[in-house]
Design a protein around this motif. Structure first.
Motif, PDB file in Angstrom:
ATOM      1  N   ARG A 198      61.678  34.531  46.468  1.00  0.00           N
ATOM      2  CA  ARG A 198      60.630  35.432  45.984  1.00  0.00           C
ATOM      3  C   ARG A 198      59.467  34.708  45.323  1.00  0.00           C
ATOM      4  O   ARG A 198      58.567  35.349  44.800  1.00  0.00           O
ATOM      5  CB  ARG A 198      61.188  36.518  45.048  1.00  0.00           C
ATOM      6  N   GLU A 199      59.490  33.391  45.311  1.00  0.00           N
ATOM      7  CA  GLU A 199      58.296  32.640  44.909  1.00  0.00           C
ATOM      8  C   GLU A 199      57.445  32.419  46.155  1.00  0.00           C
ATOM      9  O   GLU A 199      57.970  32.138  47.235  1.00  0.00           O
ATOM     10  CB  GLU A 199      58.671  31.282  44.310  1.00  0.00           C
ATOM     11  N   HIS A 200      56.152  32.543  46.004  1.00  0.00           N
ATOM     12  CA  HIS A 200      55.227  32.207  47.076  1.00  0.00           C
ATOM     13  C   HIS A 200      54.375  31.040  46.598  1.00  0.00           C
ATOM     14  O   HIS A 200      53.781  31.094  45.510  1.00  0.00           O
ATOM     15  CB  HIS A 200      54.336  33.403  47.434  1.00  0.00           C
ATOM     16  N   TRP A 201      54.314  29.997  47.408  1.00  0.00           N
ATOM     17  CA  TRP A 201      53.671  28.745  46.995  1.00  0.00           C
ATOM     18  C   TRP A 201      52.424  28.439  47.813  1.00  0.00           C
ATOM     19  O   TRP A 201      52.385  28.697  49.017  1.00  0.00           O
ATOM     20  CB  TRP A 201      54.645  27.578  47.158  1.00  0.00           C
ATOM     21  N   CYS A 202      51.457  27.857  47.136  1.00  0.00           N
ATOM     22  CA  CYS A 202      50.321  27.234  47.812  1.00  0.00           C
ATOM     23  C   CYS A 202      50.515  25.729  47.778  1.00  0.00           C
ATOM     24  O   CYS A 202      50.795  25.152  46.722  1.00  0.00           O
ATOM     25  CB  CYS A 202      49.014  27.608  47.114  1.00  0.00           C
ATOM     26  N   GLU A 234      40.979  30.477  48.635  1.00  0.00           N
ATOM     27  CA  GLU A 234      41.899  31.195  49.510  1.00  0.00           C
ATOM     28  C   GLU A 234      43.225  31.527  48.825  1.00  0.00           C
ATOM     29  O   GLU A 234      44.039  32.279  49.375  1.00  0.00           O
ATOM     30  CB  GLU A 234      42.185  30.371  50.774  1.00  0.00           C
ATOM     31  N   VAL A 235      43.445  30.967  47.649  1.00  0.00           N
ATOM     32  CA  VAL A 235      44.731  31.136  46.983  1.00  0.00           C
ATOM     33  C   VAL A 235      44.777  32.512  46.309  1.00  0.00           C
ATOM     34  O   VAL A 235      44.138  32.751  45.286  1.00  0.00           O
ATOM     35  CB  VAL A 235      44.981  30.015  45.958  1.00  0.00           C
ATOM     36  N   PRO A 261      61.962  35.716  59.724  1.00  0.00           N
ATOM     37  CA  PRO A 261      62.283  34.439  59.071  1.00  0.00           C
ATOM     38  C   PRO A 261      62.439  34.609  57.571  1.00  0.00           C
ATOM     39  O   PRO A 261      61.892  35.539  56.964  1.00  0.00           O
ATOM     40  CB  PRO A 261      61.053  33.582  59.397  1.00  0.00           C
ATOM     41  N   LYS A 262      63.165  33.697  56.969  1.00  0.00           N
ATOM     42  CA  LYS A 262      63.316  33.688  55.512  1.00  0.00           C
ATOM     43  C   LYS A 262      62.171  32.934  54.850  1.00  0.00           C
ATOM     44  O   LYS A 262      61.858  33.151  53.683  1.00  0.00           O
ATOM     45  CB  LYS A 262      64.663  33.076  55.132  1.00  0.00           C
ATOM     46  N   ILE A 263      61.535  32.026  55.617  1.00  0.00           N
ATOM     47  CA  ILE A 263      60.372  31.276  55.128  1.00  0.00           C
ATOM     48  C   ILE A 263      59.265  31.409  56.158  1.00  0.00           C
ATOM     49  O   ILE A 263      59.504  31.285  57.364  1.00  0.00           O
ATOM     50  CB  ILE A 263      60.710  29.776  54.928  1.00  0.00           C
ATOM     51  N   LEU A 264      58.049  31.681  55.693  1.00  0.00           N
ATOM     52  CA  LEU A 264      56.889  31.734  56.582  1.00  0.00           C
ATOM     53  C   LEU A 264      55.866  30.721  56.093  1.00  0.00           C
ATOM     54  O   LEU A 264      55.390  30.799  54.960  1.00  0.00           O
ATOM     55  CB  LEU A 264      56.273  33.132  56.596  1.00  0.00           C
ATOM     56  N   VAL A 265      55.541  29.760  56.965  1.00  0.00           N
ATOM     57  CA  VAL A 265      54.567  28.715  56.646  1.00  0.00           C
ATOM     58  C   VAL A 265      53.239  29.074  57.296  1.00  0.00           C
ATOM     59  O   VAL A 265      53.171  29.284  58.515  1.00  0.00           O
ATOM     60  CB  VAL A 265      55.044  27.334  57.152  1.00  0.00           C
ATOM     61  N   LEU A 266      52.195  29.148  56.487  1.00  0.00           N
ATOM     62  CA  LEU A 266      50.850  29.438  56.982  1.00  0.00           C
ATOM     63  C   LEU A 266      50.009  28.188  56.763  1.00  0.00           C
ATOM     64  O   LEU A 266      49.586  27.888  55.647  1.00  0.00           O
ATOM     65  CB  LEU A 266      50.262  30.634  56.231  1.00  0.00           C
ATOM     66  N   ASP A 267      49.799  27.442  57.832  1.00  0.00           N
ATOM     67  CA  ASP A 267      49.135  26.144  57.743  1.00  0.00           C
ATOM     68  C   ASP A 267      47.640  26.308  58.006  1.00  0.00           C
ATOM     69  O   ASP A 267      47.204  26.388  59.155  1.00  0.00           O
ATOM     70  CB  ASP A 267      49.761  25.176  58.755  1.00  0.00           C
ATOM     71  N   GLU A 268      46.866  26.403  56.923  1.00  0.00           N
ATOM     72  CA  GLU A 268      45.412  26.562  56.974  1.00  0.00           C
ATOM     73  C   GLU A 268      45.008  27.652  57.980  1.00  0.00           C
ATOM     74  O   GLU A 268      44.233  27.418  58.907  1.00  0.00           O
ATOM     75  CB  GLU A 268      44.753  25.223  57.304  1.00  0.00           C
ATOM     76  N   PRO A 269      45.526  28.864  57.791  1.00  0.00           N
ATOM     77  CA  PRO A 269      45.285  29.926  58.771  1.00  0.00           C
ATOM     78  C   PRO A 269      43.838  30.410  58.818  1.00  0.00           C
ATOM     79  O   PRO A 269      43.457  31.072  59.780  1.00  0.00           O
ATOM     80  CB  PRO A 269      46.216  31.052  58.299  1.00  0.00           C
ATOM     81  N   CYS A 270      43.056  30.120  57.790  1.00  0.00           N
ATOM     82  CA  CYS A 270      41.672  30.619  57.750  1.00  0.00           C
ATOM     83  C   CYS A 270      40.665  29.635  58.348  1.00  0.00           C
ATOM     84  O   CYS A 270      39.455  29.920  58.340  1.00  0.00           O
ATOM     85  CB  CYS A 270      41.275  30.960  56.317  1.00  0.00           C
ATOM     86  N   ASN A 271      41.148  28.498  58.840  1.00  0.00           N
ATOM     87  CA  ASN A 271      40.232  27.533  59.454  1.00  0.00           C
ATOM     88  C   ASN A 271      39.464  28.167  60.609  1.00  0.00           C
ATOM     89  O   ASN A 271      40.034  28.821  61.478  1.00  0.00           O
ATOM     90  CB  ASN A 271      41.019  26.323  59.997  1.00  0.00           C
ATOM     91  N   GLY A 272      38.155  27.982  60.607  1.00  0.00           N
ATOM     92  CA  GLY A 272      37.323  28.472  61.701  1.00  0.00           C
ATOM     93  C   GLY A 272      36.924  29.927  61.600  1.00  0.00           C
ATOM     94  O   GLY A 272      36.256  30.449  62.500  1.00  0.00           O
ATOM     95  N   LEU A 273      37.334  30.611  60.527  1.00  0.00           N
ATOM     96  CA  LEU A 273      36.994  32.024  60.382  1.00  0.00           C
ATOM     97  C   LEU A 273      35.740  32.187  59.530  1.00  0.00           C
ATOM     98  O   LEU A 273      35.529  31.451  58.570  1.00  0.00           O
ATOM     99  CB  LEU A 273      38.145  32.788  59.714  1.00  0.00           C
ATOM    100  N   ASP A 274      34.922  33.175  59.876  1.00  0.00           N
ATOM    101  CA  ASP A 274      33.784  33.474  59.006  1.00  0.00           C
ATOM    102  C   ASP A 274      34.302  34.222  57.781  1.00  0.00           C
ATOM    103  O   ASP A 274      35.482  34.587  57.700  1.00  0.00           O
ATOM    104  CB  ASP A 274      32.712  34.274  59.748  1.00  0.00           C
ATOM    105  N   ILE A 275      33.428  34.470  56.818  1.00  0.00           N
ATOM    106  CA  ILE A 275      33.874  35.010  55.536  1.00  0.00           C
ATOM    107  C   ILE A 275      34.504  36.398  55.676  1.00  0.00           C
ATOM    108  O   ILE A 275      35.495  36.706  54.997  1.00  0.00           O
ATOM    109  CB  ILE A 275      32.706  35.036  54.519  1.00  0.00           C
ATOM    110  N   ILE A 276      33.986  37.227  56.590  1.00  0.00           N
ATOM    111  CA  ILE A 276      34.557  38.564  56.760  1.00  0.00           C
ATOM    112  C   ILE A 276      35.950  38.476  57.375  1.00  0.00           C
ATOM    113  O   ILE A 276      36.905  39.093  56.884  1.00  0.00           O
ATOM    114  CB  ILE A 276      33.633  39.443  57.625  1.00  0.00           C
ATOM    115  N   ILE A 309      54.754  29.867  52.242  1.00  0.00           N
ATOM    116  CA  ILE A 309      54.162  28.572  51.872  1.00  0.00           C
ATOM    117  C   ILE A 309      52.793  28.534  52.541  1.00  0.00           C
ATOM    118  O   ILE A 309      52.693  28.487  53.768  1.00  0.00           O
ATOM    119  CB  ILE A 309      55.018  27.386  52.334  1.00  0.00           C
ATOM    120  N   TYR A 310      51.762  28.593  51.728  1.00  0.00           N
ATOM    121  CA  TYR A 310      50.393  28.678  52.233  1.00  0.00           C
ATOM    122  C   TYR A 310      49.713  27.330  52.020  1.00  0.00           C
ATOM    123  O   TYR A 310      49.619  26.845  50.885  1.00  0.00           O
ATOM    124  CB  TYR A 310      49.625  29.771  51.499  1.00  0.00           C
ATOM    125  N   VAL A 311      49.234  26.742  53.094  1.00  0.00           N
ATOM    126  CA  VAL A 311      48.635  25.407  53.034  1.00  0.00           C
ATOM    127  C   VAL A 311      47.126  25.512  53.159  1.00  0.00           C
ATOM    128  O   VAL A 311      46.612  26.178  54.065  1.00  0.00           O
ATOM    129  CB  VAL A 311      49.191  24.512  54.165  1.00  0.00           C
TER     130      VAL A 311
END
Length: 256
Positions: free
Chosen positions: A27-31, A203-204, A158-173, A195-197
């Motif tokens: 239940r901890e979510h990490w950056c 973005e945090v 999954p019990k763990i979800l890794v999001l590796d720089e998912p916002c790369n290349g996206l505009d602000i909206i 786990i958000y990278v």
């Protein structure tokens, strides 16, 4: 969920990671925050079992590396990364891509049941991409692709979800829309640990309760996000004086 004790990765006599101690509880979510070349990808690859540590002990979901089946363990870990985004054929339908997440395959080659389709559609509805189910992957915007890939990653529950720089290349909206959906995933009851990278402080989200700052393969600091992301720590970490502003429980920085 994840336990690392004095983990080091050495290649060609060079430390890619050095003496990493990191504990992620349920239940901890990490950056995982760091500048380019800090070792974030290597650290992720250790968690997924793609890179085996030269030294130290790694335990993921109660399974100690060296005493467990890594392929079986990977089924418990969902991952969304820029590299996987380019693996899918442009003509694949959105629904088939989401369904493929059940089998962790690139493409859908196995039979699915109606309950699988129903579950896939429920994930797509949560991520606001159900209306795209019959669209070809190649015509989607970058933001739409990321939402589809998050739905795919959740398909195996999954019990763990890794999001590796998912916002790369996206505009602000598109970025802000995607972050809203990520927060929705984080707030799911019985949802995965995230786990958000990133290397963008803004973005945090507030749902990321903890953060680890990685510098040149070593832990610079770690702890509660609200205590880690302050002006003094970030200025020293980046090596430039920055000003810090809090807005909507998120941290925004600017060089002084």
């Amino acid at each position: 969920m994840v336990e690392m004790e004095m983990v080091s990765v050495i290649r060609n006599k060079k430390y890619l990671l050095k003496d990493i101690n990191w504990s992620i509880k349920k239940r901890e979510h990490w950056c995982l925050f760091g500048l380019n070349g800090s070792g974030k990808t290597t650290l992720l690859n250790v968690i997924n079992g793609y890179v085996y540590p030269t030294k130290g002990k790694v335990t993921v979901l109660g399974n100690e590396f060296g005493k467990t089946s890594i392929p079986d363990l990977r089924k418990e870990i969902g991952i969304v990364s820029s590299s996987i985004k380019h693996e899918f054929h442009i003509n694949h339908s959105v629904l088939s891509i989401v369904l493929s997440g059940k089998f962790a395959s690139i493409g859908l080659y196995e039979a699915v049941e109606q309950k699988d389709v129903d579950f896939a559609r429920s994930l797509m509805e949560m991520l606001n991409c159900l209306h795209l189910e019959d669209e070809e992957y190649g015509v989607l915007s970058q933001g739409e692709k990321q939402r589809v890939l998050i739905a795919r990653a959740l398909m195996s529950q999954p019990k763990i979800l890794v999001l590796d720089e998912p916002c790369n290349g996206l505009d602000i909206i598109a970025r802000e829309e995607l972050l809203l959906f990520i927060e929705k995933v984080a707030n799911q009851e019985n949802g995965p640990t995230l786990i958000y990278v990133s290397h963008h402080v803004e973005e945090v989200l507030p749902c990321f309760t903890h953060s680890l700052l990685l510098e040149k393969g070593e832990v610079y600091t770690q702890g509660l996000t609200k205590e880690v992301f302050n002006e003094v720590t970030l200025s020293n970490f980046i090596g430039r004086e920055v000003s810090v502003q809090l807005e909507n429980e998120r941290t925004w920085i600017a060089l002084k």
